[in-house]
Scaffold this active site. Structure first.
Site, mmCIF file in Angstrom:
data_model
loop_
_atom_site.group_PDB
_atom_site.id
_atom_site.type_symbol
_atom_site.label_atom_id
_atom_site.label_comp_id
_atom_site.label_asym_id
_atom_site.label_seq_id
_atom_site.Cartn_x
_atom_site.Cartn_y
_atom_site.Cartn_z
ATOM 1 N N HIS A 133 71.626 57.476 33.417
ATOM 2 C CA HIS A 133 72.569 58.255 32.605
ATOM 3 C C HIS A 133 72.004 59.627 32.253
ATOM 4 O O HIS A 133 72.253 60.595 32.927
ATOM 5 C CB HIS A 133 72.943 57.451 31.365
ATOM 6 C CG HIS A 133 74.052 58.063 30.583
ATOM 7 N ND1 HIS A 133 75.359 57.993 30.988
ATOM 8 C CD2 HIS A 133 74.052 58.782 29.446
ATOM 9 C CE1 HIS A 133 76.125 58.654 30.128
ATOM 10 N NE2 HIS A 133 75.351 59.139 29.181
ATOM 11 N N CYS A 150 88.148 57.268 28.398
ATOM 12 C CA CYS A 150 87.524 55.983 28.738
ATOM 13 C C CYS A 150 86.711 56.005 30.022
ATOM 14 O O CYS A 150 85.712 55.294 30.142
ATOM 15 C CB CYS A 150 88.596 54.893 28.865
ATOM 16 S SG CYS A 150 89.904 54.999 27.636
ATOM 17 N N HIS A 191 69.716 56.125 24.831
ATOM 18 C CA HIS A 191 70.570 57.310 25.043
ATOM 19 C C HIS A 191 69.810 58.513 24.490
ATOM 20 O O HIS A 191 70.039 58.947 23.363
ATOM 21 C CB HIS A 191 71.924 57.126 24.336
ATOM 22 C CG HIS A 191 72.915 58.189 24.717
ATOM 23 N ND1 HIS A 191 72.888 59.456 24.198
ATOM 24 C CD2 HIS A 191 73.942 58.178 25.585
ATOM 25 C CE1 HIS A 191 73.861 60.171 24.732
ATOM 26 N NE2 HIS A 191 74.526 59.412 25.578
ATOM 27 N N CYS A 220 82.684 56.186 30.359
ATOM 28 C CA CYS A 220 81.803 55.033 30.145
ATOM 29 C C CYS A 220 82.153 53.869 31.058
ATOM 30 O O CYS A 220 81.282 53.095 31.448
ATOM 31 C CB CYS A 220 81.911 54.547 28.701
ATOM 32 S SG CYS A 220 81.178 55.690 27.547
ATOM 33 N N HIS A 221 83.439 53.698 31.341
ATOM 34 C CA HIS A 221 83.857 52.470 32.028
ATOM 35 C C HIS A 221 84.147 52.676 33.509
ATOM 36 O O HIS A 221 84.392 51.693 34.214
ATOM 37 C CB HIS A 221 85.096 51.897 31.331
ATOM 38 C CG HIS A 221 84.869 51.578 29.884
ATOM 39 N ND1 HIS A 221 84.214 50.443 29.470
ATOM 40 C CD2 HIS A 221 85.172 52.261 28.756
ATOM 41 C CE1 HIS A 221 84.149 50.442 28.138
ATOM 42 N NE2 HIS A 221 84.712 51.534 27.685
ATOM 43 N N MET A 279 81.042 51.766 21.340
ATOM 44 C CA MET A 279 82.417 52.091 21.723
ATOM 45 C C MET A 279 83.072 52.862 20.579
ATOM 46 O O MET A 279 83.108 52.400 19.439
ATOM 47 C CB MET A 279 83.162 50.769 21.973
ATOM 48 C CG MET A 279 84.647 50.879 21.911
ATOM 49 S SD MET A 279 85.396 51.209 23.501
ATOM 50 C CE MET A 279 87.097 51.369 22.972
#
Ligand code: DHE
Length: 690
Positions: free
Chosen positions: A480, A196, A522, A199-200, A237
């Site tokens: 990113h 996790c 992306h 991304c978070h 997700m």
């Protein structure tokens, strides 16, 4: 649960007014929801109680994490359909020839939606038709018979039900000791880091994914959070439960963990890094020329993610030449400027140096530079300011937030630069600005280091790497991944959660442009090609929308098209991770790996460069798993795509499919590879060909 007197009075007044009104406000278009048989004959107090019961049910069920529900606190989710008019919508659905369920009344429909949500799937999810399995089935065990009935009655009256904005909310009183024992806590901590944090954020402040701090998580509740973790979302997700990485019980543990304060992770000093450093074969003991007859510049360096290895595969013969143990869940591999060395970074911050000149490619050094990393790059410059080829490496870390400069031949780390700093726009201190993509300039002795949370691009000059000079360019938050334009002057980086691409002019050292794009670009490193109408473009795929965006990159000859999305090409689904082309190819290839629909997630598409307005062809690259990431061979005649499988299912472990780029025909499959992911052709990686 407390209900305020003020609220009861307000609610009573509203219900009273609603009861007096002969025609509750209804949209004018037919069809109209069938008459609702609750509340009309009931005692007002009972109605109040029932609405409160329903509200508690929505909160307990975490329905608001995915849906908008009028009057329910925090029910502003945008994963499932907006329920503001669900009573009306239900009657339309039942009447529709597409309806597949058994319900004959609105209330039966709503009951079916709660208990068996997959019987009939709405076409009104925010990203398109709702995917099967996203909504968890509720039962009388989870919500209780009375509560379910109250919720159904509540929804049956939408629109039209006047609901006070003061309905009860959960009062979170969640303490670690209440429900997570030490073992669960340790498990959740580790799995959060593995699955996790990327991304978070380690501190859960959000970046590619939303923030997951307790103030945001507690109102959603365990049930809803667990469902999201199990089923994923169409906005990218992953569905950890469906993929077999977490059981239902484990998603609940994770959901509870997210409602607690995140633990503070440790720092890492140079001494700690040096303690992990192993020089397995010193440079003086390495060969001075290639010891193999193979065309090593056409090796494919393939991430075997869940095996913690890379496979070195000969792209001339498709033979696996060696498996090299690397860090946990290898993220990327880059090659040195001559191509002789491969640098592989794992999510655990472990860097491996692989010598491709030995007969069997072997690891010659390793070091751990942080606990969480995604990027590595090398020094590529050779010119008036010196020859830096194969001299230096740089590792970008997520945690601790820093980058580290190392000797490129030995991996001895010698310089750490913290990226903790201030957000470019509001100048607020950020404790966790992570290092995202790093690229090496071919034109200057510089690395372009993208700092995700603060939105800065750092131009790091490495001529004196112990005392590097850094120019900080303000760009956009949540930088990113990205790649060069075809001239290698402009670096295009996706600020994915801002739906933008920042363009950095590496020659002048400034921000050239910020380009608005579709949702969550992306691109991987993107795809450079010549659009027949708009000239040279760089294309990005998108996690959040079913399109690819092509941005004009030629300010000299096509100034009107430069730095704007000149073309948007529709795909059959969202959830794309990677796009690729080659200067010799007539195609652009794109995946949809994170689409929740299993068939789309293994579907790949090609777009013809001479007719780029639409997709030319899409097909499933395998009968199982997901298709992910592309790479060309050195000649640009064959393209490889990875298939993620399941290591426990014989025949479906994972493989690579090789296509003839001219005919799109399959040439061969390289079977039995454990979660093959990124593939990096040595020659194409040296020269940034994509
Ligand atoms: Fe990646 C590139 C970060 C998830 C496979 N990934 C990158 C880069 C970054 C990044 C910053 C650019 C590196 C560079 O060029 O220097 N990736 C992240 C994340 O933070 C994220 C979203 C979540 C996470 O927890 O890691 C994430 N990435 C994934 C995956 O789930 C993928 C598909 C498989 C995996 O590793 O688990 C994945 N990322 C890749 C690949 C590249 C990459 C294959 C290189 C693409 C290329 O062609 O250069």
């Amino acid at each position: 649960m407390k209900v305020h007197l003020k609220f009861l009075i307000a609610l009573f007044a509203l219900l009273f007014l609603a009861a007096c009104s002969s025609t509750p406000s209804q949209p004018t278009q037919a069809p109209v929801a069938p008459p609702v048989d609750v509340h009309e004959d009931d005692d007002i107090d009972e109605n109040v109680d029932e609405i409160i019961l329903a509200a508690e049910g929505f909160i307990k069920g975490g329905c608001g994490a995915c849906h908008v529900i009028p009057g329910i606190k925090n029910a502003v989710g945008n994963i499932g359909p907006d329920l503001s008019e669900i009573g009306l919508v239900a009657s339309e659905q039942i009447a529709s020839p597409d309806y597949q369920g058994k319900a004959e009344t609105v209330k039966e429909y709503l009951e079916e939606s709660l208990l068996e949500p997959n019987v009939h799937l709405s076409s009104a999810c925010p990203g398109g038709p709702c995917a099967s399995g996203l909504m968890p089935p509720y039962s009388e065990d989870t919500l209780g018979e009375d509560q379910l009935e109250a919720m159904i009655n509540f929804m049956a009256q939408l629109p039209g039900l006047q609901v006070s904005s003061d309905l009860p909310t959960v009062e979170p009183e969640i303490k670690e000791e209440d429900f997570l024992d030490e073992e669960d806590m340790e498990w959740a901590k580790q799995v959060y880091f593995e699955r996790c944090a990327g991304c978070h954020g380690t501190l859960r402040n959000g970046a590619t994914g939303p923030g997951l701090t307790p103030d945001l998580m507690q109102p959603k509740g365990t049930l809803a959070l667990a469902a999201i973790i199990f089923n994923g979302t169409p906005r990218g997700m992953p569905d950890w439960g469906n993929q077999g990485f977490m059981t239902k019980e484990e998603t609940e543990i994770m959901a509870e963990y997210l409602q607690l304060e995140p633990p503070q992770p440790p720092e890492m000093s140079l001494d700690q890094m040096l303690a992990t450093w192993k020089l397995l074969v010193p440079p003086e003991d390495r060969p001075t020329e290639p010891q193999t007859d193979r065309n090593w510049e056409n090796y494919m360096l393939v991430t075997l993610r869940d095996a913690g290895q890379i496979a070195v595969i000969d792209a001339d013969t498709y033979e696996v030449v060696s498996h090299v143990d690397t860090g946990y869940a290898v993220h990327i591999t880059r090659t040195s400027a001559t191509g002789r060395y491969a640098y592989t970074i794992g999510r655990d911050g472990k860097l491996a140096l692989v010598d491709l000149w030995t007969e069997i490619p072997t690891k010659v050094a390793e070091a751990q530079l942080c606990y969480d990393a995604r990027s590595v790059e090398v020094s590529k410059y050779k010119g008036e300011q010196g020859d830096f080829t194969d001299q230096l490496a740089i590792v970008g870390c997520y945690w601790p937030p820093h980058f580290v400069v190392l000797d490129g031949q030995t991996l001895e780390p010698f310089k750490i630069v913290s990226t903790r700093s201030y957000t470019y726009d509001t100048e607020e201190y950020h404790p966790e600005p992570r290092v995202a993509a790093i690229v090496a300039s071919h034109l200057k002795p510089e690395w372009i280091v993208n700092i995700k949370e603060t939105g800065q691009v750092w131009m790091v000059n490495y001529t004196d790497p112990v005392n590097p000079t850094i120019k900080m360019i303000e760009a956009e938050r949540f930088l990113h991944d990205g790649g060069w334009d075809s001239t290698k002057r402009y670096f295009m980086v996706a600020a994915n959660n801002m739906n933008r691409v920042a363009v950095i002019d590496s020659l002048d050292g400034n921000l050239e442009a910020l380009v608005d794009t579709a949702g969550i670009p992306h691109p991987g490193r993107g795809a450079n090609w010549i659009d027949p109408e708009f000239g040279p473009v760089w294309s990005a795929s998108h996690l959040g929308e079913a399109v690819i965006s092509s941005i004009g990159t030629d300010p000299e000859n096509n100034p009107d098209n430069a730095w704007r999305v000149v073309r948007t090409t529709q795909l059959p689904g969202s959830g794309s991770l990677f796009i690729k082309t080659h200067p010799n190819s007539k195609w652009i290839w794109v995946d949809m790996t994170l689409n929740p629909d299993p068939e789309l997630s293994r579907t790949i598409c090609v777009i013809a460069k001479d007719n780029p307005g639409e997709v030319y062809k899409c097909w499933e690259a395998a009968t199982y798993g997901r298709a992910v990431h592309f790479e060309y061979n050195l000649q640009g005649t064959e393209i490889w795509v990875s298939i993620w499988g399941n290591a426990d299912i014989p025949g479906e472990v994972g493989e690579i499919v090789v296509y003839d780029d001219e005919t799109l025909e399959e040439i061969t499959r390289i079977p039995n590879l454990v979660t093959p992911t990124g593939k990096f052709n040595v020659y194409n990686t040296i020269w940034d060909i994509y």
